[in-house]
Scaffold this active site. Structure first.
Site, PDB file in Angstrom:
ATOM      1  N   GLU A 122      -7.571  -2.379  -6.691  1.00  0.00           N
ATOM      2  CA  GLU A 122      -9.023  -2.252  -6.815  1.00  0.00           C
ATOM      3  C   GLU A 122      -9.460  -2.436  -8.260  1.00  0.00           C
ATOM      4  O   GLU A 122      -8.637  -2.511  -9.177  1.00  0.00           O
ATOM      5  CB  GLU A 122      -9.475  -0.878  -6.303  1.00  0.00           C
ATOM      6  CG  GLU A 122      -8.882   0.290  -7.063  1.00  0.00           C
ATOM      7  CD  GLU A 122      -9.136   1.633  -6.379  1.00  0.00           C
ATOM      8  OE1 GLU A 122      -9.875   1.680  -5.393  1.00  0.00           O
ATOM      9  OE2 GLU A 122      -8.572   2.626  -6.850  1.00  0.00           O
ATOM     10  N   HIS A 180      -4.619   7.306 -10.836  1.00  0.00           N
ATOM     11  CA  HIS A 180      -5.982   7.180 -11.352  1.00  0.00           C
ATOM     12  C   HIS A 180      -6.879   8.247 -10.730  1.00  0.00           C
ATOM     13  O   HIS A 180      -6.524   8.878  -9.724  1.00  0.00           O
ATOM     14  CB  HIS A 180      -6.560   5.795 -11.039  1.00  0.00           C
ATOM     15  CG  HIS A 180      -6.634   5.491  -9.572  1.00  0.00           C
ATOM     16  ND1 HIS A 180      -5.564   4.999  -8.862  1.00  0.00           N
ATOM     17  CD2 HIS A 180      -7.640   5.624  -8.662  1.00  0.00           C
ATOM     18  CE1 HIS A 180      -5.908   4.834  -7.596  1.00  0.00           C
ATOM     19  NE2 HIS A 180      -7.169   5.217  -7.446  1.00  0.00           N
ATOM     20  N   ARG A 200      -3.034  11.367  -2.262  1.00  0.00           N
ATOM     21  CA  ARG A 200      -3.597  12.374  -3.169  1.00  0.00           C
ATOM     22  C   ARG A 200      -2.456  13.222  -3.715  1.00  0.00           C
ATOM     23  O   ARG A 200      -1.694  13.820  -2.951  1.00  0.00           O
ATOM     24  CB  ARG A 200      -4.607  13.228  -2.386  1.00  0.00           C
ATOM     25  CG  ARG A 200      -5.505  14.102  -3.206  1.00  0.00           C
ATOM     26  CD  ARG A 200      -6.452  14.905  -2.294  1.00  0.00           C
ATOM     27  NE  ARG A 200      -7.342  14.060  -1.525  1.00  0.00           N
ATOM     28  CZ  ARG A 200      -7.445  14.085  -0.206  1.00  0.00           C
ATOM     29  NH1 ARG A 200      -6.722  14.916   0.513  1.00  0.00           N
ATOM     30  NH2 ARG A 200      -8.291  13.288   0.400  1.00  0.00           N
TER      31      ARG A 200
END
Length: 323
Positions: A122, A180, A200
């Site tokens: 992304e 990130h 996560r």
């Protein structure tokens, strides 16, 4: 096939998040009264969240059905050969009132093996940032799995993460496998592969209204890390006006920056759809038969069959995206 395809606008798919805020409604006029609106999915074919057309003769039809009907006319012949009936990108605006979890995403190989999905590379374009707001991208030192796991176990993960203070216009490229997080106070545009898979690894020990922590994925996340990635995630780009300035070019998408202070005639030379995200101002997208306006916080998709068009504006900033 007589396609008669034209620039398509879609109904935003709004997502409340534990970390969300009110900027998407206040600054972009997204239709929500929530004080936890975290994401506006602008263009999506994620199952259960498929974008619906809001303009022209295809109004109320969804992007997945249109792809299956129009194929290469919609996304380009080479893209259709590569992706078939899978639209390759997911386009979002994100408002982080609180810090997002520290996370990473699997690459194509791992995502296909585990989830039958694309991976998730992304990029972020910061549209607005509060004073001292930051992003976490990568590590602040050379890293390996043993050192990472030691800090994770000792709850000292933040000591080894790279924090960057950010301002409007800052741009980051987040490869699959890179740790990130979006920090509190950041409003940004996100361009990514079509994937909703997130691993996560730390969520700041926060709990929801019922006292529950969100699920962590540390058991499977460790295999997704790419500790040897270069620290080349900050994107430098030119800002020459009325031109497509290269920002990111990778196997999954290309993104250019366009700043307009006069009208611009364009020709789609790529065997691909084009997406325009308006990140400031307002622009009129004009074809031979249609006119559509997008304002800051809005997005439009030009099918591959649309070859010639104009971008009319005296004051706009756009992200131009194709595959």
């Amino acid at each position: 096939m007589n396609t008669n395809l034209y620039p398509l606008k879609f109904k935003p798919i709004l997502k409340d998040k534990i970390w969300g805020g009110t900027k998407l409604a206040e600054q972009f006029n997204k239709p929500s009264n929530s004080n936890q609106l975290g994401e506006s999915w602008e263009i999506s074919t994620v199952p259960g969240d498929v974008s619906e057309v809001v303009n022209g003769k295809l109004k109320s039809q969804n992007l997945q059905d249109l792809l299956e009907l129009y194929k290469g006319y919609l996304i380009g012949d080479k893209n259709y050969k590569r992706f078939g009936n899978n639209f390759p990108l997911l386009i979002k605006f994100i408002d982080a009132k609180q810090d997002l979890s520290i996370q990473l995403h699997p690459d194509d190989d791992l995502a296909k093996e585990r989830h039958n999905s694309f991976g998730k590379t992304e990029m972020w374009y910061v549209m607005q940032a509060d004073k001292d707001a930051n992003l976490i991208v990568g590590f602040n030192q050379k890293m390996d799995d043993k050192t990472y796991l030691k800090h994770l176990e000792e709850k000292t993960l933040t000591k080894i993460l790279n924090f960057d203070n950010v301002k409007a216009g800052d741009t980051y490229f987040i490869e699959a496998g890179r740790v990130h997080a979006i920090g509190a106070g950041v409003l940004l545009a996100e361009i990514q592969q079509t994937s909703d898979i997130t691993y996560r690894v730390y969520d700041w020990d926060r709990v929801d209204d019922e006292g529950n922590e969100r699920e962590l994925h540390n058991d499977i996340a460790i295999d997704a890390f790419k500790f040897d990635l270069k620290d080349d995630f900050r994107v430098d780009y030119k800002k020459e006006k009325n031109l497509s300035n290269s920002m990111v070019s990778c196997p999954f998408f290309t993104t250019n920056y366009i700043e307009l202070d006069s009208n611009l005639e364009k020709e789609n030379l790529h065997d691909s759809f084009l997406i325009y995200m308006c990140v400031d101002g307002e622009v009129e997208v004009v074809t031979e038969d249609t006119k559509e306006v997008i304002s800051k916080g809005e997005t439009i998709l030009l099918p591959a069959a649309v070859k010639d068009f104009k971008l009319n504006s005296k004051n706009a900033k756009l992200l131009e995206v194709y595959v």
